[in-house]
Write a protein that holds these residues in place. Structure first.
Motif, PDB file in Angstrom:
ATOM      1  N   ARG A  91      11.438   8.271  -0.500  1.00 54.02           N
ATOM      2  CA  ARG A  91      10.910   8.805   0.760  1.00 54.02           C
ATOM      3  C   ARG A  91       9.565   9.508   0.540  1.00 54.02           C
ATOM      4  O   ARG A  91       8.663   9.420   1.360  1.00 54.02           O
ATOM      5  CB  ARG A  91      11.934   9.751   1.386  1.00 54.02           C
ATOM      6  N   GLU A  92       9.453  10.166  -0.624  1.00 54.54           N
ATOM      7  CA  GLU A  92       8.195  10.862  -0.970  1.00 54.54           C
ATOM      8  C   GLU A  92       7.072   9.834  -1.125  1.00 54.54           C
ATOM      9  O   GLU A  92       5.950  10.040  -0.648  1.00 54.54           O
ATOM     10  CB  GLU A  92       8.397  11.635  -2.284  1.00 54.54           C
ATOM     11  N   LYS A  93       7.405   8.701  -1.790  1.00 56.77           N
ATOM     12  CA  LYS A  93       6.411   7.634  -1.970  1.00 56.77           C
ATOM     13  C   LYS A  93       5.997   7.050  -0.623  1.00 56.77           C
ATOM     14  O   LYS A  93       4.829   6.787  -0.366  1.00 56.77           O
ATOM     15  CB  LYS A  93       6.995   6.521  -2.861  1.00 56.77           C
ATOM     16  N   GLU A  94       7.003   6.868   0.231  1.00 52.40           N
ATOM     17  CA  GLU A  94       6.763   6.310   1.574  1.00 52.40           C
ATOM     18  C   GLU A  94       5.854   7.248   2.379  1.00 52.40           C
ATOM     19  O   GLU A  94       4.912   6.812   3.044  1.00 52.40           O
ATOM     20  CB  GLU A  94       8.118   6.153   2.267  1.00 52.40           C
ATOM     21  N   ASP A 133       0.666   8.841   4.623  1.00 55.05           N
ATOM     22  CA  ASP A 133      -0.450   9.801   4.728  1.00 55.05           C
ATOM     23  C   ASP A 133      -1.781   9.141   4.369  1.00 55.05           C
ATOM     24  O   ASP A 133      -2.791   9.370   5.022  1.00 55.05           O
ATOM     25  CB  ASP A 133      -0.219  11.000   3.778  1.00 55.05           C
ATOM     26  N   GLU A 134      -1.737   8.299   3.321  1.00 53.84           N
ATOM     27  CA  GLU A 134      -2.962   7.601   2.898  1.00 53.84           C
ATOM     28  C   GLU A 134      -3.443   6.648   3.994  1.00 53.84           C
ATOM     29  O   GLU A 134      -4.631   6.565   4.278  1.00 53.84           O
ATOM     30  CB  GLU A 134      -2.713   6.819   1.606  1.00 53.84           C
ATOM     31  N   ALA A 135      -2.484   5.933   4.600  1.00 54.08           N
ATOM     32  CA  ALA A 135      -2.825   4.986   5.668  1.00 54.08           C
ATOM     33  C   ALA A 135      -3.426   5.721   6.862  1.00 54.08           C
ATOM     34  O   ALA A 135      -4.411   5.268   7.461  1.00 54.08           O
ATOM     35  CB  ALA A 135      -1.583   4.202   6.093  1.00 54.08           C
ATOM     36  N   GLU A 136      -2.842   6.880   7.198  1.00 52.46           N
ATOM     37  CA  GLU A 136      -3.350   7.668   8.333  1.00 52.46           C
ATOM     38  C   GLU A 136      -4.756   8.185   8.044  1.00 52.46           C
ATOM     39  O   GLU A 136      -5.621   8.184   8.921  1.00 52.46           O
ATOM     40  CB  GLU A 136      -2.406   8.844   8.626  1.00 52.46           C
ATOM     41  N   ALA A 183     -10.569   7.778   8.975  1.00 51.99           N
ATOM     42  CA  ALA A 183     -11.929   7.545   8.457  1.00 51.99           C
ATOM     43  C   ALA A 183     -12.582   6.365   9.163  1.00 51.99           C
ATOM     44  O   ALA A 183     -13.761   6.411   9.530  1.00 51.99           O
ATOM     45  CB  ALA A 183     -11.880   7.296   6.953  1.00 51.99           C
ATOM     46  N   MET A 184     -11.777   5.309   9.381  1.00 45.86           N
ATOM     47  CA  MET A 184     -12.306   4.126  10.070  1.00 45.86           C
ATOM     48  C   MET A 184     -12.667   4.447  11.513  1.00 45.86           C
ATOM     49  O   MET A 184     -13.677   4.010  12.047  1.00 45.86           O
ATOM     50  CB  MET A 184     -11.284   2.982  10.012  1.00 45.86           C
TER      51      MET A 184
END
Length: 208
Positions: free
Chosen positions: A94-97, A102-105, A110-111
């Motif tokens: 779950r932490e990895k998910e 968070d990275e995707a958001e 940024a985009m």
């Protein structure tokens, strides 16, 4: 390890399991100590004497009970360790998910910011200290969005900027740049100074 009602496992659940594991280990240790106190009979020592009669130097009931309890507790311990392992695995997954989400958001944000930024047509690649450009706050790598009346829609060559500068000597020019992903407005007054030209910076067209 699925929690009742399908709730995801929490750190608190894992801590509770670890506490149970510690309790079971303490109980197993106590049972072994009891067996040790019974003439060191342990788990496998004989409960009968050489003639086949029940030993009278140990408490047979206590020994049998302790041995039974150890067998049961060891099974419980094994099952609990499996639960701890599964719970930790779930937490880690779950932490990895969450990290990936968070990275995707952050990338999406940024985009989105890049899409909402105005388009630049030129870039500042040098600024001489003490020059009008330096005093105005222009910085190397600033991307020029507007330089007076020049913008991405009417910019054809650097001559456009040179013309604006010549006609604005001694008068403040509104310059808009993109710096570190943010729009920055600068008031630049072209004027004679100790160096070359009226600005003291070098601007190059952006290669798109």
């Amino acid at each position: 390890m699925a929690q009742p009602g399908g709730c995801p496992v929490t750190v608190s659940d894992v801590q509770q399991l670890v506490r149970k594991k510690d309790e079971i280990e303490a109980q197993i240790k106590a049972c072994y100590e009891l067996l040790e106190g019974q003439k060191g009979v342990g788990m496998n020592g004989p409960l009968v004497d050489a003639e086949g009669f029940p030993r009278d130097d140990i408490d047979l009931y206590q020994v049998r009970t302790a041995r039974h309890n150890i067998a049961c507790l060891q099974n419980d311990h094994k099952a609990l360790m499996k639960q701890v392992e599964e719970a930790l695995h779930q937490l880690h997954a779950r932490e990895k998910e969450k990290h990936a989400r968070d990275e995707a958001e952050a990338l999406e944000e940024a985009m989105r910011q890049n899409q909402s930024l105005p388009q630049a047509f030129a870039k500042v690649n040098t600024v001489t200290p003490g020059s009008p450009a330096s005093i105005a706050g222009l910085q190397v790598d600033d991307e020029v969005v507007e330089f007076g009346s020049v913008n991405v829609n009417n910019f054809q060559s650097l001559q456009n900027i040179a013309t604006v500068v010549q006609h604005s000597e001694g008068r403040p020019l509104s310059v808009t740049v993109i710096r570190s992903g943010k729009v920055v407005h600068v008031g630049l007054t072209p004027k004679r100074w100790s160096g070359k030209g009226l600005l003291g910076c070098n601007i190059i067209p952006l290669q798109r």
